[in-house]
Write a protein that holds these residues in place. Sequence first.
Motif, mmCIF file in Angstrom:
data_model
loop_
_atom_site.group_PDB
_atom_site.id
_atom_site.type_symbol
_atom_site.label_atom_id
_atom_site.label_comp_id
_atom_site.label_asym_id
_atom_site.label_seq_id
_atom_site.Cartn_x
_atom_site.Cartn_y
_atom_site.Cartn_z
ATOM 1 N N LEU A 21 0.718 -1.022 -0.011
ATOM 2 C CA LEU A 21 0.000 0.079 -0.008
ATOM 3 C C LEU A 21 0.925 1.247 0.088
ATOM 4 C CD1 LEU A 21 -2.576 -1.386 2.423
ATOM 5 C CD2 LEU A 21 -3.210 -0.430 0.241
ATOM 6 N N THR A 22 2.104 1.080 0.629
ATOM 7 C CA THR A 22 2.919 2.393 0.800
ATOM 8 C C THR A 22 3.565 2.545 -0.688
ATOM 9 O OG1 THR A 22 3.477 1.885 3.090
ATOM 10 C CG2 THR A 22 4.960 3.336 1.697
ATOM 11 N N GLN A 23 3.711 1.430 -1.230
ATOM 12 C CA GLN A 23 4.520 1.854 -2.523
ATOM 13 C C GLN A 23 3.457 2.275 -3.644
ATOM 14 O OE1 GLN A 23 5.831 -2.404 -3.612
ATOM 15 N NE2 GLN A 23 7.576 -2.169 -1.964
ATOM 16 N N ALA A 24 2.067 2.091 -3.428
ATOM 17 C CA ALA A 24 1.241 2.377 -4.331
ATOM 18 C C ALA A 24 0.710 4.023 -3.948
ATOM 19 C CB ALA A 24 -0.252 1.469 -4.136
ATOM 20 N N GLY A 25 1.266 4.593 -2.946
ATOM 21 C CA GLY A 25 1.231 5.902 -2.663
ATOM 22 C C GLY A 25 0.228 6.306 -1.442
ATOM 23 N N VAL A 69 -9.820 0.504 6.257
ATOM 24 C CA VAL A 69 -9.089 -0.293 7.342
ATOM 25 C C VAL A 69 -9.074 -1.912 6.847
ATOM 26 C CG1 VAL A 69 -9.079 -0.795 9.576
ATOM 27 C CG2 VAL A 69 -10.134 1.435 9.034
ATOM 28 N N PHE A 70 -7.890 -2.331 6.928
ATOM 29 C CA PHE A 70 -7.811 -3.551 6.423
ATOM 30 C C PHE A 70 -7.702 -4.409 7.855
ATOM 31 C CE2 PHE A 70 -5.143 -7.519 5.480
ATOM 32 C CZ PHE A 70 -5.774 -7.922 4.869
ATOM 33 N N TRP A 71 -8.594 -5.397 8.034
ATOM 34 C CA TRP A 71 -8.909 -6.071 9.268
ATOM 35 C C TRP A 71 -7.834 -7.498 8.897
ATOM 36 C CZ3 TRP A 71 -12.887 -5.843 12.976
ATOM 37 C CH2 TRP A 71 -12.792 -6.675 14.002
ATOM 38 N N ARG A 72 -6.888 -7.402 9.867
ATOM 39 C CA ARG A 72 -5.921 -8.584 9.947
ATOM 40 C C ARG A 72 -6.101 -9.294 10.736
ATOM 41 N NH1 ARG A 72 -4.351 -12.892 8.220
ATOM 42 N NH2 ARG A 72 -2.474 -13.742 9.040
ATOM 43 N N GLN A 73 -6.021 -8.766 12.156
ATOM 44 C CA GLN A 73 -6.151 -9.326 13.198
ATOM 45 C C GLN A 73 -6.628 -8.436 14.469
ATOM 46 O OE1 GLN A 73 -2.934 -11.808 14.563
ATOM 47 N NE2 GLN A 73 -1.570 -10.092 14.440
ATOM 48 N N ILE A 74 -7.556 -8.862 15.295
ATOM 49 C CA ILE A 74 -7.600 -8.044 16.606
ATOM 50 C C ILE A 74 -7.043 -8.721 17.850
ATOM 51 C CG2 ILE A 74 -10.045 -8.791 16.838
ATOM 52 C CD1 ILE A 74 -10.911 -6.215 17.945
ATOM 53 N N SER A 75 -6.354 -7.992 18.570
ATOM 54 C CA SER A 75 -5.711 -8.637 19.804
ATOM 55 C C SER A 75 -6.272 -8.207 20.947
ATOM 56 C CB SER A 75 -4.265 -8.220 19.704
ATOM 57 O OG SER A 75 -3.587 -8.584 18.461
ATOM 58 N N GLY A 76 -7.368 -7.683 21.147
ATOM 59 C CA GLY A 76 -8.168 -7.159 22.312
ATOM 60 C C GLY A 76 -7.305 -5.935 22.723
ATOM 61 N N LEU A 298 -8.533 -2.640 -3.935
ATOM 62 C CA LEU A 298 -9.814 -2.563 -2.925
ATOM 63 C C LEU A 298 -9.765 -1.447 -2.018
ATOM 64 C CD1 LEU A 298 -12.372 -4.440 -2.838
ATOM 65 C CD2 LEU A 298 -11.551 -5.591 -1.077
ATOM 66 N N LEU A 299 -8.566 -1.567 -1.209
ATOM 67 C CA LEU A 299 -8.452 -0.551 -0.150
ATOM 68 C C LEU A 299 -8.202 0.828 -0.563
ATOM 69 C CD1 LEU A 299 -6.092 -3.042 1.984
ATOM 70 C CD2 LEU A 299 -8.414 -2.219 2.443
ATOM 71 N N MET A 300 -7.819 0.948 -2.041
ATOM 72 C CA MET A 300 -7.440 2.312 -2.376
ATOM 73 C C MET A 300 -8.651 3.000 -3.098
ATOM 74 S SD MET A 300 -3.274 2.415 -3.136
ATOM 75 C CE MET A 300 -3.374 4.028 -3.181
ATOM 76 N N VAL A 301 -9.791 2.412 -3.013
ATOM 77 C CA VAL A 301 -11.019 2.994 -3.625
ATOM 78 C C VAL A 301 -11.198 4.121 -2.955
ATOM 79 C CG1 VAL A 301 -13.251 2.787 -4.412
ATOM 80 C CG2 VAL A 301 -11.842 1.041 -4.680
ATOM 81 N N ASP A 302 -11.222 5.449 -3.654
ATOM 82 C CA ASP A 302 -11.798 6.796 -2.836
ATOM 83 C C ASP A 302 -13.202 7.063 -2.830
ATOM 84 O OD1 ASP A 302 -11.634 9.314 -1.874
ATOM 85 O OD2 ASP A 302 -10.297 10.260 -3.374
#
Length: 302
Positions: A21-25, A69-76, A298-302
Amino acid sequence: MNILILGNAEDAHAVHLHNALTQAGATVAYFDTRLFPTQLKISWQPDTQVGSLTLSGGNKLHFQDINSVFWRQISGVYIPTLKDANQQKVAFHDSMSLLRSLMQACPAYWVNSWQAYQFHKEKPLQLSKAKQLGVTIPATLISNNSEQIIEFAQYHKRLIFKPVYGGAHTQFVTESHLEPQRLALALNLAPVTIQEYIPGTNIRSYVVGESVYSAEIRSNSLDFREDAQAELMPIELPASVRQQCLAIAKAFMLEWTAIDWRLKPTGEYVFLEANPSPMFLHFEQKTGFPITQRLVSLLMVD
């Protein structure tokens, strides 16, 4: 564009997507819930719907400035140990209540949402919803009633069992598992999921938006997750099964998912489960499917 990854830099998948995502700007940050409330700061005004999140480095983001927001994992959450157990309990529940509220009030595009995450935890309901869509599922019993389990076992030649919630690998049911005293003892502690064994091969389908990528997983293990030598062979799904993948994702409120199927020798696809936060790096490396690229889009759709 501000994107958060729910997770931390200790997770290879989170790091991989952060870099892509960083490389995509995009401007990307980890949202590590373990740092709340000691380092992360959350504020929300329900009357005005104004909220903000201050990350551990001091970067403050208003809810409306978070694109996705990308949901990878929630750790409480992490509450330092207090002498008063009741104060500890109150602090934990207060922190979790605000965190859960953020996950539902923040208007960012969530991949995936709190609602999808909660639905996934109710695996019996997931199977029922798939059946309602017209998808074939295994004959299944979820119970802590030993009499019903023994009766169910009499109607099926070969059975497997697994936890209702998940978290452990699938195993075959043996005669010793059905020994009345042992079975009653186990079922007094927790219910179990019993399913007919479906002969055939494992198929995994990744759904990212409207894209579907599938591969056959060739393994001699009952649960392919135990087999480091499992082979992945890209396949093209029948059009009807591809449509079922998209229907499952929509019904389960999933913007992206990995769906596990069992392909019978007859050619019939049997649904096993859909994961809201699947691992994908190994699958992508072995098949060449552009999952990372599709997630970034998907995540960079404005």
